[in-house]
Enzyme design. Structure first.
Site, PDB file in Angstrom:
ATOM      1  N   GLU A 127      39.464  32.933  46.636  1.00 43.75           N
ATOM      2  CA  GLU A 127      39.679  32.081  45.460  1.00 43.75           C
ATOM      3  C   GLU A 127      39.261  30.622  45.655  1.00 43.75           C
ATOM      4  O   GLU A 127      40.065  29.705  45.495  1.00 43.75           O
ATOM      5  CB  GLU A 127      41.146  32.167  45.036  1.00 43.75           C
ATOM      6  CG  GLU A 127      41.582  33.581  44.682  1.00 43.75           C
ATOM      7  CD  GLU A 127      43.070  33.709  44.393  1.00 43.75           C
ATOM      8  OE1 GLU A 127      43.781  32.686  44.408  1.00 43.75           O
ATOM      9  OE2 GLU A 127      43.530  34.844  44.163  1.00 43.75           O
ATOM     10  N   GLU A 179      43.044  44.395  43.956  1.00 45.59           N
ATOM     11  CA  GLU A 179      44.245  43.914  43.265  1.00 45.59           C
ATOM     12  C   GLU A 179      44.323  44.428  41.826  1.00 45.59           C
ATOM     13  O   GLU A 179      44.666  43.698  40.894  1.00 45.59           O
ATOM     14  CB  GLU A 179      44.299  42.387  43.316  1.00 45.59           C
ATOM     15  CG  GLU A 179      44.138  41.846  44.735  1.00 45.59           C
ATOM     16  CD  GLU A 179      44.347  40.351  44.856  1.00 45.59           C
ATOM     17  OE1 GLU A 179      45.065  39.766  44.010  1.00 45.59           O
ATOM     18  OE2 GLU A 179      43.800  39.762  45.817  1.00 45.59           O
TER      19      GLU A 179
END
Length: 379
Positions: free
Chosen positions: A164, A269
């Site tokens: 991220e 995820e």
């Protein structure tokens, strides 16, 4: 591409999936194993938490053994958990995680080496609380990566090296790693991970990867790494999605763009939230929070038939897409075993009741499990 013409026709018509499958069908007694159904497509993974790894949730581990052939550490390998104090590593939970994967012949994914969030504060400051120099931070990265990857060399098969670091508009996140080192911190992280275990496969992982700006930013970053000869094996597209976002078309464009780089594509995820998004919130920035309101927590007593159908159809839409690109997608990983384990119950609004995973709070397979398995076995 395998069966390209056939899959293209099926993808357009969707005639091989019933429009209104019987969601009351009893699939709970002996659901088909997802990993067996997907064996010719991609690996099926799941995130495990520390409570499960400590032997406090045997039912979740039994489901994991039956349905999944890949695991990812939900929290126990993040830097704040594994090295909370400089030089003091906590191996207990990570060791159990790796041992469980080895005992059950699973692909083991370490998550995550370098992430601005859930990193210990000491990583970025000196004894007086001031930001450390570029040289000091690089050395701390070196020690952390060498120690963690080195401990599990040859045992952890894949690593989420950096997590991220690109924002939705494609710009760089102004994290401490970026502020102190600059863009090169990503190159340094991947280089150190490769040196620590030359055989491990290395990935970049991020959320909202269907957004055009983020897609372009990630492609630019990864292309620059490739031009510099940095080993990067793939890109993880976090699958935190809702019933109405993102669009399948934009998600597909990102799969195509990342595959065009010659890399593996992972769906990481994965969960499908059925709850309304406050203020049209999307993404998985863990610092985002919204005030609880009864109106955005509508299913405290269970889903309606309509919501169950939407949930089922949304998962099937994504799995048709994943199968279409199974020559490039090597793993699909769910972020939790059952609804009761899901972080979505508290994100981005604490105290809600969500139903985003394949198994319910009673550890029973939802009808979509059979639908996914049937489709993968008979695409």
């Amino acid at each position: 591409m395998k069966f390209t013409i056939i899959l293209s026709i099926l993808f357009c018509t969707s005639i091989w999936i019933p429009q209104n499958p019987d969601l009351t069908l009893d699939t709970r007694k002996d659901p088909v194993s997802l990993k067996e159904a997907a064996k010719n497509h991609f690996k099926i993974g799941v995130a495990l938490n520390e409570r499960q790894l400590n032997g406090m949730d045997d039912k979740a581990l039994e489901i994991t053994k039956q349905h999944f052939n890949a695991i990812v550490a939900e929290n126990c390998m993040k830097s704040g958990r594994i090295q909370p104090v400089e030089g003091e590593f906590v191996w207990e939970h990570a060791d159990r995680f790796v041992a469980f994967g080895e005992e059950n012949n699973m692909e083991i994914n370490g998550h995550t080496l370098i992430w601005h969030s859930q990193a210990p504060r000491w990583f970025f400051v000196d004894d007086e609380g001031n930001d450390v120099s570029k040289e000091v931070l690089i050395e701390r990265m070196r020690t952390h990566i060498n120690t963690v990857v080195g401990r599990y060399k040859g045992r952890v098969h894949t690593w989420d090296v950096v997590n991220e670091t690109i924002l939705d508009d494609g710009s760089w996140r102004q994290s401490k790693f970026y502020e102190i080192i600059g863009e090169d911190f990503v190159k340094i992280a991947f280089t150190l991970a490769h040196e620590a275990d030359p055989d491990a496969r290395l990935f970049y992982n991020d959320y909202s990867m269907a957004k055009p700006g983020k897609r372009e930013g990630v492609v630019k970053m990864v292309s620059n790494l490739q031009k510099q000869g940095v080993k990067i094996d793939g890109i993880g597209m976090q699958g935190h999605v809702g019933l109405d976002h993102p669009s399948l078309e934009e998600f597909e464009k990102s799969i195509q763009a990342f595959a065009a780089l010659g890399l593996e594509v992972l769906i990481t995820e994965m969960d499908v939230s059925v709850l309304p998004s406050p203020s049209n919130h999307q993404g998985a920035e863990i610092t985002d929070t919204f005030e609880y309101q009864k109106e955005i927590n509508p299913y405290t007593e269970g889903l309606t038939k309509e919501a169950e159908q939407e949930f089922h159809d949304r998962y099937m839409d994504f799995f048709r897409l994943f199968d279409k690109y199974s020559d490039h997608i090597t793993r699909v990983t769910f972020w939790g075993v059952t609804d009761g384990h899901s972080w979505k119950n508290n994100f981005p609004v604490r105290g809600r009741t969500d139903y985003p995973l394949l198994f319910d709070r009673s550890y029973q397979a939802k009808p979509v499990v059979k639908s996914i398995a049937d489709f993968l076995q008979n695409p």
